[in-house]
Design an enzyme around this catalytic site. Structure first.
Site, short mmCIF file in Angstrom:
data_model
loop_
_atom_site.label_atom_id
_atom_site.label_comp_id
_atom_site.label_asym_id
_atom_site.label_seq_id
_atom_site.Cartn_x
_atom_site.Cartn_y
_atom_site.Cartn_z
N LYS A 156 38.81 36.24 43.58
CA LYS A 156 37.65 35.39 43.35
C LYS A 156 36.51 36.25 42.78
CE LYS A 156 34.52 32.08 45.48
NZ LYS A 156 33.36 32.62 44.76
N GLU A 164 35.07 39.39 47.34
CA GLU A 164 34.58 38.13 47.89
C GLU A 164 35.68 37.23 48.44
OE1 GLU A 164 31.66 34.38 46.72
OE2 GLU A 164 32.23 35.83 45.20
N ASP A 224 32.63 36.89 41.41
CA ASP A 224 31.29 36.44 41.79
C ASP A 224 30.39 36.53 40.57
OD1 ASP A 224 29.19 35.56 43.26
OD2 ASP A 224 28.90 37.40 44.41
#
Length: 312
Positions: free
Chosen positions: A22, A169, A24
């Site tokens: 993921k 993350e 950011d």
């Protein structure tokens, strides 16, 4: 297509998913009409092409083959991890191309590509993710300001441990058979965040509004260094109504007219309390200034002394 917050697929079904790190950053759709030009649009449709001039050479990367690509624009830290705090310095400059160019030289952005929805005049949204992913990887899109990060089929538990240990993350789990659903927050894509725990001291609070009138809307928390309480952020989610009501009573007892933080936080309407209450919060990461990112209340810690907790 947007991901739905969820939990890691179980080992029994993890082979049905591909797992991606993921990122950011700022979600973006890249339009390549095949004529040597490029258009970058944010998730809401805003044209942000001028904000990221380092992406313009991508227009030539497919040799005139038209395409629409999906990805995330990030700014990388010294470890090569996406850092949203850095990216914020690049955002919002579409109306100032000269400043955007100067910022690109100082703090370059990088486009992480993870899907292709249109290629060579063919709409690909009805194809399964696994097939779209194969087409994307075959494009060989790797350049000075863009890349196609790996996706791993299965092995979700191992991927989770890797991102957690690296301080990333979280993961995006994408069902291999899923179609691309523009504008839909789909359960075929799962957003799984890594949450860390921290023990913090409550030094103040901000009154709630509406249904939270008379209750704390958020608490202001900190950590101790060298005997001083340093502000670490505001926590406004994670309570049930009963928990928030109980906390309101404790804050009332601890009320004081003096700010307990080493420096007064820039929070409008703050009310101060004696730094006696210790709580445990979940958070995803920290800013360079030490503030918690995406904090959520977990529980009170009456077993801990208020002079001891430190964030990790």
């Amino acid at each position: 297509m947007l991901a739905t917050p969820g939990s890691l697929p179980s080992p029994a079904v993890e082979d049905l998913y591909a797992f991606e790190v993921k990122q950011d950053g700022q979600r973006a759709t890249i339009y390549l009409p095949g004529d040597g030009t490029l258009r970058v649009r944010a998730r809401g449709g805003t044209d942000i092409t001028a904000t990221y001039p380092e992406l313009l050479p991508l227009a030539e990367a497919l040799g005139g083959r038209p395409a629409v690509l999906d990805g995330e624009i990030v700014a990388l830290d010294d470890q090569g991890h996406s850092d949203f705090e850095r990216l914020q310095q690049r955002m919002g400059l579409a109306g100032s191309p000269a400043k955007a160019a100067r910022m690109a030289a100082r703090m370059p952005a990088h486009l992480m590509l993870f899907d292709v929805v249109h290629l060579g005049g063919r709409l690909l949204t009805k194809l399964p993710y696994a097939e779209r992913r194969g087409l994307l990887e075959n494009l060989g899109l790797a350049g000075p300001a863009w890349s196609t990060p790996a996706a791993i089929t299965g092995h979700g538990g191992e991927a989770w441990e890797t991102v957690r240990d690296a301080g990333l993350e979280g993961l995006i789990a994408k069902r291999l058979t899923s179609r691309y659903e523009p504008g839909v927050r789909s359960k075929n894509w799962l957003k799984i965040k890594v949450h860390r725990l921290a023990d913090v001291v409550i030094g103040g609070w901000v009154p709630g509004r509406g249904r939270l009138t008379g209750l704390p809307g958020a608490v202001l928390v900190g950590e101790r260094h060298d005997g001083l309480l340093h502000y670490a952020g505001s926590v406004g989610t994670g309570w049930s109504h009963a928990e928030r009501t109980r906390l309101a009573a404790l804050l009332k007892v601890a009320a004081t007219g003096t700010c307990p933080f080493a420096k007064v936080p820039p929070v409008t309407g703050a009310r101060w309390v004696l730094p006696r209450l210790v709580g445990e919060v979940r958070y995803t990461s920290r800013t360079r200034a030490g503030r918690l990112r995406h904090p959520s209340w977990h529980r009170l810690r009456p077993d801990l002394a208020p002079d001891g907790p430190h964030l990790t």
